[in-house]
Design an enzyme around this catalytic site. Structure first.
Site, PDB file in Angstrom:
ATOM      1  N   HIS A 103      -3.147  -3.345  -5.438  1.00 13.41           N
ATOM      2  CA  HIS A 103      -3.419  -2.861  -4.087  1.00 13.41           C
ATOM      3  C   HIS A 103      -4.908  -2.973  -3.789  1.00 13.41           C
ATOM      4  CE1 HIS A 103      -3.657   0.756  -1.126  1.00 13.41           C
ATOM      5  NE2 HIS A 103      -3.635  -0.392  -0.486  1.00 13.41           N
TER       6      HIS A 103
ATOM      7  N   ASN B 198      -3.222   6.383  -0.581  1.00  9.87           N
ATOM      8  CA  ASN B 198      -2.555   6.573   0.708  1.00  9.87           C
ATOM      9  C   ASN B 198      -1.633   7.780   0.728  1.00  9.87           C
ATOM     10  OD1 ASN B 198      -3.834   4.521   2.028  1.00  9.87           O
ATOM     11  ND2 ASN B 198      -2.287   2.982   1.546  1.00  9.87           N
TER      12      ASN B 198
ATOM     13  N   GLU C 239      -6.304  -0.530  -6.816  1.00  9.65           N
ATOM     14  CA  GLU C 239      -5.246   0.311  -7.382  1.00  9.65           C
ATOM     15  C   GLU C 239      -4.254  -0.600  -8.096  1.00  9.65           C
ATOM     16  OE1 GLU C 239      -4.054   4.487  -5.211  1.00  9.65           O
ATOM     17  OE2 GLU C 239      -3.518   2.656  -4.166  1.00  9.65           O
TER      18      GLU C 239
ATOM     19  N   SER D 258       0.811  -1.215   0.000  1.00  9.23           N
ATOM     20  CA  SER D 258       0.000   0.000   0.000  1.00  9.23           C
ATOM     21  C   SER D 258       0.844   1.264   0.000  1.00  9.23           C
ATOM     22  CB  SER D 258      -0.916   0.010   1.229  1.00  9.23           C
ATOM     23  OG  SER D 258      -0.150  -0.084   2.417  1.00  9.23           O
TER      24      SER D 258
END
Length: 707
Positions: free
Chosen positions: A437, A487, A449, A416
């Site tokens: 992800h 993130n 992702e 991540s």
């Protein structure tokens, strides 16, 4: 035998005996574009002018009856004839018109069928009026015709939720239901012949009058109150209720006028703009530019997953749900058994809720196997690691995979935050490495992702994008940087929430403001649910990047150091009673924040809700601008898709970049500059507007203009 075959644009026309057959034939989904509308009018007029035609059957030559309006026309232009005009011509036709609803009919497609005098379909079919998902309501008589055929509750449920509904629940809507799709057209022709032979009346829905008795009035009052509570932030649902109510309180003609008025009120709202933006954004995310048309996807017939914990198990479930065999690897048999048992428990819970049959549970479990030996992965086409988020661990795993996986196998990381290119350096075939992800819980969250490394091959990218659809995810391609898109952007959001606590805001005030804005939970509740130790570990790996700011998440660090890791430990930013997920404000956290503020020389003050909102959301947007500038995301709409599906950003705001466009980039830039100046050295470092934000604001442009 077919006679008089003609084409009216995308509409086919021929006769069979004394029945005119009008076929919708506008691939891929029979969107009711201007060409289709003109073709329907011309073909109906052709049938009405032909004395040898006694009845008309309207059907689809495609699997879908019609997906409804062509929303690309929402941008304007000469749209005449509009759909209501088409429907009035059909409804007022002097010959019976039978709709053969051969497949799904949504939106304007269902409205088209409702305007016909009779409707024939098959028992496996579903229909719906999903306009509410675009921030609007049915605008071609759907709110007036449906309640005249179905009951008020059914009409409200369908129009307010926009959910597809089985035709077997709509007895008042359909006059005849056959068993199979392929029987529908012939059954409709027979039905039309029967109408003519038996001299049955032409049933115009517009001739039905509804009464607004006290019971019905009470239903609408209660329904409106429930909708207001359940759809906070959205505009259209409440207007949907008003439009359906107009079918009971107005004549059909006046009801149509009221529907049109309410429709236009919806269209002018930021919610409609946001929801329509997101509709297109989700579809655009699947289109990847720069890939050669000659590139072919690789076959994925068997998948390996490294790690049988919560994340690994959730990832494995996605593939089992899609019918793809999965082998899960753990280092210890005990961990493997625990992981497989958790998956079975998840499936069993779904069965208890009626979402799966017991047979389906067993079918999916049969697709899952476990191993403690890397050699068992020798024949997989794709392997995804879901191990501890530490570079040395990831590289060790990839080194082992490089030795056992067959040539052409895709090696994917669920990291991540970590550098995918460094992970790829651990193998001899970096072209086969990609990031996949997943978001927790991986078997529930829609976002995937897809992280492209420097050397990732085009066919690996294409395979991953297609695979996302196979496992019912929304895949978004992103580049490599810390945290990728999601993130990376959440970092300044969380940073500001923590800094605001130092300056005098409480966790509950911050969470309340963010909740009112529309996110499902605020940053402190989210942190507690995820585990505060996770964020702490990430910060520990990045101390050199944040060393200049001694205030950086200092309260969160203190909480973790005291064993307050969030919900799982019963204490975090909040307290939790055993077995409860309800956060309880804790004065001790406020005391820690006050003590740390004094130590750092930060003066506490009363902070407005508006400041909290701007300081949490605008830096997140600013980070998104940098991401866009750097090419980590190909387009701003991709960022919006990631934030709606991965982080719960309210769809009625369209995502953070669409929200910024709605607010105005000059306003966002001005407020960032305000905090840059008003927060001293802290502000000067963290609130510098992005170069792209400055460029666009100066030019009076939006993020959506960046191509």
């Amino acid at each position: 035998m077919s006679q008089d075959a003609k084409e009216f644009g995308p509409i086919s026309y021929h006769t069979q005996g004394d029945v005119a057959l009008i076929g919708l034939n506008s691939a891929p989904v029979n969107a009711l574009s201007k060409a289709v509308r003109i073709g329907v009018i011309d073909s109906v007029n052709e049938a009405l002018a032909n004395d040898s035609v006694s009845a008309i059957v309207l059907y689809s030559k495609l699997p879908l009856f019609s997906a409804g309006a062509d929303i690309s026309e929402f941008s304007g232009g000469d749209l005449s004839p509009m759909l209501p005009e088409v429907l009035e011509i059909i409804e007022q036709a002097s010959k019976p018109v039978v709709a053969a609803v051969t497949g799904n009919a949504f939106g304007g497609g269902l409205e088209l069928a409702l305007a016909c005098h009779y409707r024939v379909t098959h028992s496996k079919n579903k229909v719906g009026l999903p306009e509410v998902h675009l921030g609007i309501l049915p605008g071609a008589g759907g709110t007036q015709r449906l309640p005249r055929l179905a009951d008020a509750k059914t009409a409200l449920d369908m129009i307010v939720t926009g959910a597809p509904t089985s035709v077997v629940k709509l007895g008042g809507v359909f006059d005849h239901v056959v068993d199979a799709p392929e029987e529908t057209v012939e059954a409709a022709i027979e039905f039309a012949n029967k109408v003519v032979a038996d001299k049955l009346p032409i049933k115009r829905v517009c001739d039905i009058n509804l009464s607004f008795d006290e019971q019905t009035k009470g239903l609408f009052t209660a329904y409106a109150e429930g909708v207001a509570a359940k759809t906070r932030g959205f505009f259209a649902p409440g207007h949907c209720v008003k439009a359906v109510e107009a079918a009971f309180t107005h004549s059909f003609k006046d009801g149509l006028s009221r529907e049109s008025e309410l429709f236009m009120e919806c269209m002018k709202t930021p919610q409609a703009r946001a929801q329509q933006h997101f509709f297109f954004a989700e579809r655009a995310a699947s289109h990847v530019s720069g890939l050669s048309k000659d590139v072919k996807p690789r076959s994925i017939d068997k998948v390996g997953v490294i790690g049988a914990g919560t994340m690994g198990g959730g990832i494995a479930m996605n593939f089992a749900n899609a019918g793809i065999p999965v082998v899960m690897l753990e280092m210890k048999q005990e961990a493997l058994d625990k992981g497989l048992a958790l998956i079975r428990r998840n499936y069993e819970n779904s069965a208890k809720k009626g979402k799966l049959t017991q047979a389906q549970v067993e079918e999916r479990m049969a697709l899952l196997s476990g191993t403690t030996d890397y050699d068992s992965l020798a024949d997989v086409d794709l392997v995804i690691e879901a191990v501890f988020e530490k570079m040395s661990v990831k590289k060790e795993v990839f080194g082992a995979l490089d030795k056992v996986c067959k040539p052409g196998a895709i090696l994917a990381s669920n990291t991540s935050t970590l550098d995918l290119n460094e992970i790829a350096s651990a193998v001899s075939r970096p072209q086969d490495v990609i990031g996949l992800h997943f978001f927790s819980p991986a078997n529930v969250m829609k976002l995937l992702e897809i992280v492209k490394g420097e050397k990732t091959a085009d066919d690996v990218i294409l395979t991953s994008m297609k695979l996302a659809k196979t496992i019912r995810k929304v895949g978004v391609l992103v580049g490599v940087c810390f945290g990728f898109v999601g993130n990376r952007m959440i970092e300044p959001y969380g940073r500001e929430a923590n800094r605001l606590m130092l300056e005098g805001a409480s966790p509950e005030q911050v969470d309340r403001v963010i909740g009112k804005f529309g996110l499902p939970m605020g940053p402190f509740t989210m942190g507690d649910m995820a585990g505060l130790d996770i964020g702490y570990f990430v910060r520990e790996s990045r101390r050199e990047f944040i060393a200049h700011d001694p205030s950086y998440c200092v309260v969160a660090d203190k909480l973790v150091q005291q064993g307050r890791n969030g919900l799982k430990s019963g204490r975090g930013a909040y307290l939790y009673e055993p077995g409860s997920r309800k956060p309880i404000p804790d004065p001790e956290v406020i005391a820690i924040a006050k003590e740390e503020a004094e130590r750092l020389g930060i003066k506490q003050r009363e902070i407005s809700d508006q400041e909290i909102l701007e300081r949490c959301i605008y830096p997140l947007i600013n980070e998104g601008a940098d991401i866009l500038k750097e090419g980590i995301a190909a387009k701003s709409s991709d960022i919006d898709v990631i934030y709606v599906y991965g982080y719960g950003f309210p769809v009625f705001r369209g995502g953070p970049m669409q929200y910024a466009d709605e607010v105005g980039l000059s306003e966002v830039r001005d407020r960032l500059n305000y905090y840059k100046e008003s927060l001293g050295e802290y502000g000067k470092h963290w609130f510098e507007p992005s170069d792209l934000l400055n460029e666009l604001a100066d030019a009076g442009k939006s993020f959506s203009s960046v191509k």
